[in-house]
Design an enzyme around this catalytic site. Structure first.
Site, short mmCIF file in Angstrom:
data_model
loop_
_atom_site.label_atom_id
_atom_site.label_comp_id
_atom_site.label_asym_id
_atom_site.label_seq_id
_atom_site.Cartn_x
_atom_site.Cartn_y
_atom_site.Cartn_z
CB SER A 32 -0.96 -0.05 1.19
OG SER A 32 -2.04 0.84 1.01
CG ASP B 282 -4.48 -1.98 0.60
OD1 ASP B 282 -3.47 -2.55 1.02
OD2 ASP B 282 -4.74 -0.79 0.87
#
Length: 465
Positions: free
Chosen positions: A95, A281
């Site tokens: 991320s 993610d």
């Protein structure tokens, strides 16, 4: 990134969507594998010392803290006039941490000087949608995500990575960078490295770095999944050895992971299993980016992998620094009977799942590193005598058993309580004030400076131990 989405989905809207249909939000941009696809360049020895890093997720907060850690490593001496930043040979990221990892991978330590101005002080939210009061935005959420590639394109593609491809990462020998997303269908980490794309029979070198980072940052619902296409007709590589070799007593500790990886890789090669892979993610799988290392150990099924054979034979010391910009406990719900709200408890449930997974992944990672060191020593000591002689000719002090792995973790919790509380209060956004960015960078530097694991490693390097 913590993003609260409170959704009201009327039946009429659902009927409207089913009638009109919605085009795909993120068409795939990867290409089939080619016969002349470039591979990572052979390693050139610069040191027998390796510093490895993992950067957690958490928006610009994580990116800035990771950058501060890099600058802190620049201040820590190694041997022969080098710094610990010069020894960085591997980075795994998730991320927001992928912003820093990819930038380091493309530019190298010498190219970090403009990272604060070019990335950390820019507004990464300028093109993003936030409002759910607009029915069109609600329709986008139902179709896959409030934002798609176009909403991040100007920032990631044009401003941050300037059209760079993963091939440019491959051409730089060090550090090796793994940008991690989550394979939602098979519930596995998906690292953007050669072996993962070989599984898809796809060309990694032509894939945009901005797309890999966008996949790593694709918070579910807020961002539509990043889509990759499978190319089973272009397959030239066999399945990884860890999925084809026979294992004695299959139901060992890694049996379920091995089974999941085998199912995923076979699905990638099966034309009847669908054409696409959806990525979100990387923090959904593991917000420290450590699980992909374990997966690669299983897939490669060698004593040294995913370390390459050259480094495995020549290295003496490895320090693995886990950089965690995760949030501490949130909410103050114990003071009264009522509350929290439904939105608060939903957000807390997601945070709890991420945080507990992080704790478990780190807890498992430390003994895995000890076992990895043991396996490497056994492999080195079993090398043919002529190979050992060549290694001693290269370095008269080389000994097969002279290998040490160390692991340390840096987080806000390592700083004074007041600083920790202040840092935890910084939101996981893609736009932060300069004062907060500088606070995070300073925190990363200080965390390195006071960490005993880093200090011991630096001191041993200076003594030549």
């Amino acid at each position: 990134m913590r993003l609260v989405l409170s959704l009201a989905l009327p039946a009429a809207l659902a009927l409207l969507l089913s009638a009109c249909g919605t085009p795909p939000l993120n068409p795939p941009r990867n290409q089939p594998a080619m016969a002349d696809t470039p591979v990572r360049l052979p390693q050139t020895l610069t040191s027998d010392t390796v510093v490895a890093l993992s950067f957690s997720g958490g928006g610009l907060r994580a990116a800035a803290f990771a950058y501060g850690v890099l600058e802190g490593l620049r201040d820590q001496p190694s041997s022969a006039g080098r710094s610990l930043l010069d020894e960085v040979g591997f980075v795994t990221s998730v991320s927001g941490g992928s912003l820093t990892a990819a930038y380091l991978g493309l530019k190298g330590p010498e190219g970090l000087t403009d990272f604060r101005e070019r990335v950390l002080l820019r507004d990464g939210e300028a093109g993003l949608r936030f409002s759910l009061l607009n029915p069109v935005n609600l329709a986008r959420v139902l179709a896959g995500g409030l934002n798609d590639r176009s909403n991040l394109n100007d920032w990631l593609e044009r401003d941050v990575f300037q059209g760079a491809t993963m091939g440019e990462l491959l051409r730089r020998q060090r550090p090796v960078v793994w940008i991690n997303a989550t394979n939602t269908q098979h519930r596995l980490a998906f690292p953007f490295h050669e072996r993962a794309f070989e599984g898809l029979c796809s060309d990694l070198s032509s894939y945009p770095v901005s797309e890999a980072v966008a996949a790593s940052m694709a918070v579910p619902l807020f961002f539509a999944p990043v889509v990759l296409q499978k190319f089973p007709d272009a397959c030239r590589q066999p399945l990884p050895p860890g999925l084809t070799s026979e294992h004695q007593g299959e139901r060992d500790d890694l049996h379920r992971l091995r089974l999941a990886l085998k199912r995923a890789m076979k699905d990638f090669r099966d034309p009847k299993a669908g054409r696409y892979l959806k990525l979100v993610d990387g923090g959904v799988t593991d917000n420290l980016g450590l699980v992909s290392i374990l997966q690669s150990r299983v897939l490669l099924d060698t004593p040294y992998g995913p370390i390459n054979e050259y480094d495995a034979a020549t290295m003496r010391r490895l320090l693995f620094v886990v950089v965690d910009a995760g949030q501490g406990p949130s909410g103050d719900w114990g003071r009264e009977v009522s509350g929290p709200s439904g939105v608060d408890i939903a957000t807390a449930a997601v945070d709890t799942a991420i945080e507990s997974t992080m704790r478990m992944s780190y807890a498992y990672f430390v003994p895995m590193m000890r076992n990895w060191e043991r396996d490497l020593v056994a492999w080195r000591c079993s090398l043919p005598e002529e190979r050992k002689a060549a290694l001693r000719l290269w370095n008269p002090e080389w000994r097969c058993e002279d290998l040490r792995f160390a692991v340390t973790q840096l987080s806000f919790a390592d700083l004074p309580a007041g600083d920790e509380a202040s840092l935890n209060a910084i939101p996981t956004r893609l736009k932060l004030p300069a004062a907060q960015i500088d606070q995070l960078i300073d925190a990363g530097r200080r965390a390195v400076k006071q960490d005993r694991g880093v200090q011991r490693f630096s001191e041993a390097q200076q003594r030549g131990e």
